[in-house]
Design an enzyme around this catalytic site. Structure first.
Site, PDB file in Angstrom:
ATOM      1  N   CYS A 134       0.871  -1.173   0.000  1.00 40.51           N
ATOM      2  CA  CYS A 134       0.000   0.000   0.000  1.00 40.51           C
ATOM      3  C   CYS A 134       0.913   1.231   0.000  1.00 40.51           C
ATOM      4  CB  CYS A 134      -0.917  -0.006   1.228  1.00 40.51           C
ATOM      5  SG  CYS A 134      -0.008  -0.078   2.785  1.00 40.51           S
ATOM      6  N   CYS A 136       0.633   3.687   2.436  1.00 38.67           N
ATOM      7  CA  CYS A 136       0.396   4.360   3.724  1.00 38.67           C
ATOM      8  C   CYS A 136       1.672   4.954   4.330  1.00 38.67           C
ATOM      9  CB  CYS A 136      -0.231   3.390   4.708  1.00 38.67           C
ATOM     10  SG  CYS A 136      -1.758   2.676   4.104  1.00 38.67           S
ATOM     11  N   GLN A 139       2.692   8.072   2.625  1.00 35.63           N
ATOM     12  CA  GLN A 139       1.661   9.090   2.872  1.00 35.63           C
ATOM     13  C   GLN A 139       1.778   9.674   4.279  1.00 35.63           C
ATOM     14  OE1 GLN A 139      -2.193   7.339   1.819  1.00 35.63           O
ATOM     15  NE2 GLN A 139      -2.295   8.834   0.161  1.00 35.63           N
ATOM     16  N   ASP A 197     -15.366  -0.582   3.380  1.00 33.97           N
ATOM     17  CA  ASP A 197     -14.718   0.444   4.196  1.00 33.97           C
ATOM     18  C   ASP A 197     -15.582   0.673   5.422  1.00 33.97           C
ATOM     19  OD1 ASP A 197     -13.536   2.679   5.304  1.00 33.97           O
ATOM     20  OD2 ASP A 197     -13.152   3.640   3.366  1.00 33.97           O
ATOM     21  N   ARG A 199     -14.433   2.257   8.241  1.00 37.40           N
ATOM     22  CA  ARG A 199     -13.785   3.228   9.131  1.00 37.40           C
ATOM     23  C   ARG A 199     -14.800   4.243   9.656  1.00 37.40           C
ATOM     24  NH1 ARG A 199      -9.002   5.210   5.361  1.00 37.40           N
ATOM     25  NH2 ARG A 199     -10.629   4.819   3.815  1.00 37.40           N
ATOM     26  N   THR A 221      -5.820  14.401   1.373  1.00 38.56           N
ATOM     27  CA  THR A 221      -6.521  13.150   1.079  1.00 38.56           C
ATOM     28  C   THR A 221      -6.878  13.070  -0.397  1.00 38.56           C
ATOM     29  OG1 THR A 221      -8.390  11.725   1.679  1.00 38.56           O
ATOM     30  CG2 THR A 221      -8.856  14.071   1.561  1.00 38.56           C
TER      31      THR A 221
END
Ligand SMILES: [Zn+2]
Length: 271
Positions: A134, A136, A139, A197, A199, A221
């Protein structure tokens, strides 16, 4: 009692303003009064100076740890029961299962006019191990770098319970095996009977309300759903800022799936 800290330490921290409680609109509540039944509240511990060296970032931030009052109370109750029943060794298991979110504040909060903000979902494999499945890790480091380079600084909210877009690390490991058998990142969640998702950004919204207030903010984002979720919780003054980092051969398929799912990524971004 809303914390398993020693009551004397707790009293001292409250007196110093370092242990606070806020509601979901970010307003301060009395930390000495238990929140009303059904009234969600978030406890905040900090600021704690944290010198950071992460990739090219070398800075000092103020760290705040944040946890839901209900979760903390539940852990306290269970821990008390376990202690009396001789199960004290299980206490660490309880405490470590609490979702403790973090706020990293850079710069002088009172000077923020339109701060740069990142709400980052925890990813052990990407953030800690540097996995390239990924994006992440880059980021996270890139967000801290961009926030640190802002004249007024800004804020990073690290969501502890967001592993695998909310399905947890164990299920995420299973999705990786399904992905290696040909499924994309969303199909793999569905194959496990889990949402694409799941979250929840409620606590992130409470923290943004508290730390940024009514000021406009720019959010790092590529995910329009995140912006919409935060807007649904009253944060309508957010301008998304594209945050494309860490694109590589090993995560190209993953990022393609994200793009098809609705992330604001162009062909050029992934080239
Ligand atoms: Zn990740």
């Amino acid at each position: 009692m809303f914390t398993y800290l020693d009551p004397n330490v707790r009293r001292k921290l409250i007196a110093q303003g370092k242990l606070r409680r806020i509601n979901l609109q970010g307003r301060a509540l009395d930390p000495n009064v238990a929140p009303a039944e059904g009234e969600p509240a978030v406890n905040l511990l900090g600021p704690i100076p944290l010198p950071i060296r992460l990739h090219r970032v070398h800075t000092q931030v103020q760290w705040y740890a944040s946890v839901r009052s209900t979760e903390l109370t539940k852990v306290e109750e269970l821990a008390g029961a376990l202690r009396t029943q001789g199960g004290g060794n299980l206490f660490s298991l309880l405490a470590s299962s609490m979702a403790v979110n973090s706020v990293l504040a850079v710069g002088e909060q009172s000077e923020w006019k339109n701060p740069l903000v990142r709400v980052h979902s925890s990813c052990l494999t990407g953030d800690v191990f540097g996995s390239e499945r990924c994006e992440c890790g880059p980021q996270l480091a890139g967000a801290l770098e961009r926030i640190t380079n802002e004249p007024g600084g800004g804020l990073l909210v690290y969501m502890a319970g967001h592993e695998g877009r909310g399905i947890g690390l164990w299920a995420k490991a299973a999705t990786y095996l399904l992905q290696d058998a040909g499924e994309d990142t969303y199909q793999a969640n569905r194959s496990l009977g889990l949402p694409d998702d799941s979250r929840d950004f409620t606590d992130a919204a409470a923290l943004l309300h508290h730390f940024v207030g009514n000021k406009p903010m720019r959010l790092l984002t590529n995910n329009p759903k995140k912006v919409q979720d935060l807007a649904n919780m009253g944060l309508t003054h957010i301008t998304p800022v594209k945050h494309v980092l860490g694109v590589g051969e090993r995560n190209r398929r993953y990022l393609d799936a994200k793009r098809l799912w609705g992330h604001q990524l162009d062909e050029d971004d992934l080239a």
